[in-house]
Design a protein around this motif. Structure first.
Motif, short mmCIF file in Angstrom:
data_model
loop_
_atom_site.label_atom_id
_atom_site.label_comp_id
_atom_site.label_asym_id
_atom_site.label_seq_id
_atom_site.Cartn_x
_atom_site.Cartn_y
_atom_site.Cartn_z
N PHE A 120 16.35 73.86 9.84
CA PHE A 120 15.25 74.86 10.17
C PHE A 120 15.23 76.14 9.13
CE2 PHE A 120 16.23 73.07 14.29
CZ PHE A 120 14.83 72.61 14.66
N SER A 121 16.38 76.46 8.80
CA SER A 121 16.68 77.69 8.06
C SER A 121 17.91 78.02 7.36
CB SER A 121 16.41 79.06 8.99
OG SER A 121 16.61 80.16 8.40
N GLU A 122 17.98 78.79 6.20
CA GLU A 122 19.27 79.43 5.62
C GLU A 122 19.73 80.56 6.67
OE1 GLU A 122 15.89 81.92 3.95
OE2 GLU A 122 16.26 79.71 4.38
N ASP A 123 19.20 81.07 7.52
CA ASP A 123 19.48 82.30 8.55
C ASP A 123 20.00 81.53 9.66
OD1 ASP A 123 18.51 84.28 10.58
OD2 ASP A 123 19.34 85.24 9.03
N PRO A 124 21.43 81.74 9.71
CA PRO A 124 22.14 81.28 10.91
C PRO A 124 21.39 81.77 12.30
CG PRO A 124 23.69 82.37 9.64
CD PRO A 124 22.20 82.42 8.96
N GLN A 125 21.02 82.97 12.54
CA GLN A 125 20.44 83.43 13.77
C GLN A 125 19.20 82.82 13.96
OE1 GLN A 125 20.30 87.69 14.26
NE2 GLN A 125 19.38 87.28 16.32
N LEU A 126 18.31 82.70 13.02
CA LEU A 126 16.90 81.95 13.07
C LEU A 126 17.15 80.40 13.32
CD1 LEU A 126 13.79 82.09 12.98
CD2 LEU A 126 14.02 81.67 10.23
N ASN A 127 18.00 80.20 12.69
CA ASN A 127 18.42 78.55 12.83
C ASN A 127 18.66 78.23 14.42
OD1 ASN A 127 18.71 75.99 12.00
ND2 ASN A 127 20.98 76.54 11.38
N GLY A 128 19.50 79.27 15.01
CA GLY A 128 20.00 78.84 16.22
C GLY A 128 18.94 79.19 17.23
N LEU A 129 17.94 80.07 16.96
CA LEU A 129 16.95 80.49 17.97
C LEU A 129 15.93 79.51 18.02
CD1 LEU A 129 16.49 84.39 17.25
CD2 LEU A 129 17.37 83.30 19.31
N ILE A 130 15.50 78.78 16.99
CA ILE A 130 14.56 77.62 16.67
C ILE A 130 15.04 76.60 17.23
CG2 ILE A 130 13.28 76.47 15.04
CD1 ILE A 130 11.88 79.21 15.37
N ALA A 131 16.46 76.19 16.94
CA ALA A 131 16.94 74.93 17.44
C ALA A 131 17.14 74.91 18.98
CB ALA A 131 18.33 74.75 17.04
N ALA A 132 17.33 76.26 19.47
CA ALA A 132 17.50 76.45 21.05
C ALA A 132 16.23 76.04 21.55
CB ALA A 132 18.08 77.61 21.36
N ALA A 133 15.08 76.71 20.92
CA ALA A 133 13.86 76.56 21.59
C ALA A 133 13.44 75.02 21.61
CB ALA A 133 12.79 77.34 20.79
N TYR A 134 13.49 74.28 20.25
CA TYR A 134 13.28 72.97 20.29
C TYR A 134 13.95 72.15 21.29
CZ TYR A 134 13.19 68.55 17.39
OH TYR A 134 13.64 67.43 17.05
N ILE A 135 15.24 72.28 21.47
CA ILE A 135 16.00 71.66 22.17
C ILE A 135 15.57 71.92 23.59
CG2 ILE A 135 18.36 71.46 23.17
CD1 ILE A 135 19.31 71.86 20.30
N ASN A 136 15.42 73.18 24.02
CA ASN A 136 14.83 73.41 25.38
C ASN A 136 13.60 72.63 25.86
OD1 ASN A 136 17.20 74.82 26.25
ND2 ASN A 136 16.17 76.93 25.63
N GLY A 137 12.72 73.01 24.91
CA GLY A 137 11.31 72.23 24.99
C GLY A 137 11.57 70.69 25.22
N LEU A 138 12.45 70.02 24.45
CA LEU A 138 12.61 68.51 24.48
C LEU A 138 13.12 68.28 25.70
CD1 LEU A 138 12.61 65.76 22.87
CD2 LEU A 138 14.93 66.42 22.19
N GLN A 139 14.29 68.84 26.12
CA GLN A 139 15.05 68.72 27.40
C GLN A 139 14.20 68.93 28.74
OE1 GLN A 139 19.51 68.38 25.78
NE2 GLN A 139 19.03 70.00 26.79
N SER A 140 13.11 69.69 28.36
CA SER A 140 12.45 69.97 29.71
C SER A 140 11.50 68.85 30.20
CB SER A 140 11.68 71.29 29.56
OG SER A 140 10.33 70.82 28.55
N THR A 141 11.44 68.02 29.07
CA THR A 141 10.61 66.55 29.59
C THR A 141 11.64 65.55 30.15
OG1 THR A 141 10.82 65.61 27.35
CG2 THR A 141 8.98 67.39 27.59
N GLY A 142 12.83 65.92 30.06
CA GLY A 142 13.90 64.67 30.44
C GLY A 142 14.30 63.97 29.51
N ILE A 143 14.36 64.24 28.26
CA ILE A 143 14.77 63.57 27.02
C ILE A 143 15.80 64.48 26.59
CG2 ILE A 143 14.21 62.83 24.78
CD1 ILE A 143 12.72 61.24 26.98
N ALA A 144 17.10 63.83 26.25
CA ALA A 144 18.12 64.21 25.71
C ALA A 144 18.12 64.53 24.25
CB ALA A 144 19.38 63.48 25.89
N ALA A 145 18.56 65.73 23.80
CA ALA A 145 18.67 66.01 22.29
C ALA A 145 19.83 65.83 21.90
CB ALA A 145 18.29 67.49 22.06
N THR A 146 20.03 65.14 20.66
CA THR A 146 21.35 65.01 20.01
C THR A 146 21.49 65.92 18.98
OG1 THR A 146 21.48 62.71 20.83
CG2 THR A 146 22.81 63.10 18.94
N ILE A 147 22.09 67.03 18.85
CA ILE A 147 22.13 67.70 17.43
C ILE A 147 23.00 67.05 16.61
CG2 ILE A 147 23.04 70.09 16.83
CD1 ILE A 147 22.86 71.17 19.56
#
Length: 164
Positions: A120-147
């Motif tokens: 996602f990014s070279e910035d750790p904070q942005l990387n974490g925020l975007i990753a968390a949102a992506y994972i939350n969206g994915l898992q809201s559908t009942g699909i597991a995310a594998t970081i």
């Protein structure tokens, strides 16, 4: 896909050591080993992170291709990242997948890595925020995310070379 609920800790306590080891193995490329006697079905995975590959490397079922993770990160749009996760989850469900192998959260440090587009990014904070949102969206559908690819996925040397 079935919506079966069971107590993970209780189930693990009942498994023998060989059965627990079996949980760490794969059945072919895209499935886990089932343990029917313990009520554990085979689970189907698909590769990501900017689409849902399916179970074939070539000539598979067509898939949506979302912007690369770097493109998504550069939008700085947390809500968009969540919606991409939701859409990927919907596509996983349509293809019969339970787990998406993504997202990649390696912090980019060099543009020379061949798989930098997966981060996602070279910035750790942005990387974490975007990753968390992506994972939350994915898992809201009942699909597991594998970081995946936490670190050192931006260094390559003769990636596709055979050294003899």
């Amino acid at each position: 896909m079935t919506n079966t609920t069971f107590d993970v800790e209780e189930t693990l306590e009942k498994l023998s050591l060989p059965q627990k080891i079996k949980l760490l193995a794969g059945l072919g490329w895209w499935h886990t080993e089932p343990i029917p006697e313990a009520g554990i079905p085979s689970v189907r995975m698909s590769d990501g992170p900017n689409g849902v590959r399916g179970t074939r490397f070539f000539n598979g079922i067509p898939s949506n291709c979302f912007p690369s993770s770097t493109g998504l990160g550069s939008s700085f749009d947390i809500d968009l990242a969540r919606r991409v996760g939701e859409a990927l989850g919907d596509e996983c469900r349509a293809k019969g997948d339970h787990i998406l192998l993504g997202p990649t959260v390696n912090t980019q440090r060099s543009p020379l890595g061949g798989r930098g587009f997966e981060s996602f990014s070279e910035d750790p904070q942005l990387n974490g925020l975007i990753a968390a949102a992506y994972i939350n969206g994915l898992q809201s559908t009942g699909i597991a995310a594998t970081i995946k690819h936490f670190v050192a996925n931006d260094q390559e040397y003769q990636r596709y070379c055979s050294t003899q």
